[in-house]
Write an enzyme that holds these catalytic residues in place. Structure first.
Site, mmCIF file in Angstrom:
data_model
loop_
_atom_site.group_PDB
_atom_site.id
_atom_site.type_symbol
_atom_site.label_atom_id
_atom_site.label_comp_id
_atom_site.label_asym_id
_atom_site.label_seq_id
_atom_site.Cartn_x
_atom_site.Cartn_y
_atom_site.Cartn_z
ATOM 1 N N ARG A 1 0.985 -0.711 0.433
ATOM 2 C CA ARG A 1 -0.369 -0.265 -0.413
ATOM 3 C C ARG A 1 0.674 1.120 -0.132
ATOM 4 O O ARG A 1 0.578 2.503 -0.420
ATOM 5 C CB ARG A 1 -0.722 -0.214 1.327
ATOM 6 C CG ARG A 1 -2.140 -1.229 1.231
ATOM 7 C CD ARG A 1 -2.856 -1.303 2.201
ATOM 8 N NE ARG A 1 -2.427 -1.564 3.540
ATOM 9 C CZ ARG A 1 -2.349 -2.406 3.730
ATOM 10 N NH1 ARG A 1 -2.375 -3.627 3.418
ATOM 11 N NH2 ARG A 1 -1.511 -2.789 4.551
ATOM 12 N N GLU B 1 4.238 -9.668 14.337
ATOM 13 C CA GLU B 1 4.396 -10.110 15.947
ATOM 14 C C GLU B 1 4.657 -11.617 16.243
ATOM 15 O O GLU B 1 5.453 -12.038 17.604
ATOM 16 C CB GLU B 1 2.780 -10.033 15.689
ATOM 17 C CG GLU B 1 1.725 -10.380 17.465
ATOM 18 C CD GLU B 1 -0.010 -10.379 17.338
ATOM 19 O OE1 GLU B 1 -0.312 -10.030 15.982
ATOM 20 O OE2 GLU B 1 0.202 -10.416 17.843
HETATM 21 P P1 AMP Z 1 4.720 -1.900 11.711
HETATM 22 O O1 AMP Z 1 5.830 -2.005 11.052
HETATM 23 O O2 AMP Z 1 4.386 -2.248 12.767
HETATM 24 O O3 AMP Z 1 4.981 -0.490 11.703
HETATM 25 O O4 AMP Z 1 3.486 -2.285 11.091
HETATM 26 C C1 AMP Z 1 3.410 -1.403 9.698
HETATM 27 C C2 AMP Z 1 3.186 -1.943 8.170
HETATM 28 O O5 AMP Z 1 2.143 -3.046 8.342
HETATM 29 C C3 AMP Z 1 2.615 -1.321 7.152
HETATM 30 O O6 AMP Z 1 3.410 -1.195 6.175
HETATM 31 C C4 AMP Z 1 1.352 -1.488 6.879
HETATM 32 O O7 AMP Z 1 0.910 -1.275 5.727
HETATM 33 C C5 AMP Z 1 1.350 -2.520 7.750
HETATM 34 N N1 AMP Z 1 -0.077 -2.335 8.988
HETATM 35 C C6 AMP Z 1 0.814 -2.194 10.322
HETATM 36 N N2 AMP Z 1 -0.568 -2.114 11.433
HETATM 37 C C7 AMP Z 1 -2.000 -1.979 10.126
HETATM 38 C C8 AMP Z 1 -3.182 -1.831 10.631
HETATM 39 N N3 AMP Z 1 -3.402 -1.870 11.872
HETATM 40 N N4 AMP Z 1 -3.467 -1.782 9.913
HETATM 41 C C9 AMP Z 1 -3.504 -1.037 7.997
HETATM 42 N N5 AMP Z 1 -2.180 -1.991 8.101
HETATM 43 C C10 AMP Z 1 -1.534 -1.622 9.482
#
Ligand code: AMP
Length: 175
Positions: free
Chosen positions: A62, A99
């Protein structure tokens, strides 16, 4: 209503997607709304308007969508950062935490030249692991991270903490 509140109306919350307990922030209503999409691209661009930018990186999948028009605005190149095994040429890779376990993000080894100035764009800043791995990829290739732009920030997950020292902008914040 301020601009951020207006933009927030174009984000759709999907509870328990892709798994129980996660509230997925669906940006497709925003992308499909001409004024909201244009505003998103302009606000990320405006934040970095005083910088010269050579490359805009979009994080699969995205992140590609806002990153490409931001690159166009700066007359910069667009660089895809992809999940493992998708890029056809020589790559650099970085691990990031999921996770449960770890995964890899990859970039073509010639996507950024030493000294080039890079802006990183993604849809959502959650724990910051994905964005921090992308920063490491840029720096491994000798690039300079000018900043990071996100449509949505889940501030309660404290992702900014992993991006300290960088200029981070997000248009919509959930506390
Ligand atoms: P992070 O590495 O935890 O910051 O996760 C970020 C990535 O995961 C991004 O590329 C987002 O597209 C996706 N992502 C994580 N959490 C969400 C969420 N609640 N809604 C949509 N996309 C998410």
């Amino acid at each position: 209503m301020d601009a951020s509140g207006w933009l927030k109306e174009h984000i759709r919350d999907i509870p328990d997607f892709p798994k129980p307990g996660v509230v997925f922030k669906d940006i497709t209503p925003l992308l499909g709304h001409p004024a909201a999409f244009r505003h998103t691209v302009e606000r990320i661009g405006d934040h970095f308007a005083d910088h010269s930018i050579d490359k805009v990186l979009g994080i699969e999948a995205r992140g590609f969508i806002p990153a490409a028009p931001v690159a166009y605005r700066f007359a910069a190149g667009f660089v895809p950062v992809r999940k493992a095994g998708k890029l056809p040429w020589r790559i650099e890779s970085e691990e990031y935490a999921l996770e449960y376990g770890n995964d890899l993000l990859e970039i073509h080894c010639d996507a950024i030249n030493p000294g080039e100035r890079a802006l990183i764009v993604d849809d959502v800043l959650a724990t910051g692991g994905t964005a921090a791995a992308t920063v490491r990829l840029v720096e491994r290739l000798g690039g300079v991270v000018v900043g990071l732009g996100f449509i949505v920030e889940l501030a309660f997950l404290a992702g900014r903490g992993k991006l300290q020292g960088h200029d981070v902008v997000s248009l919509i914040t959930y506390d």
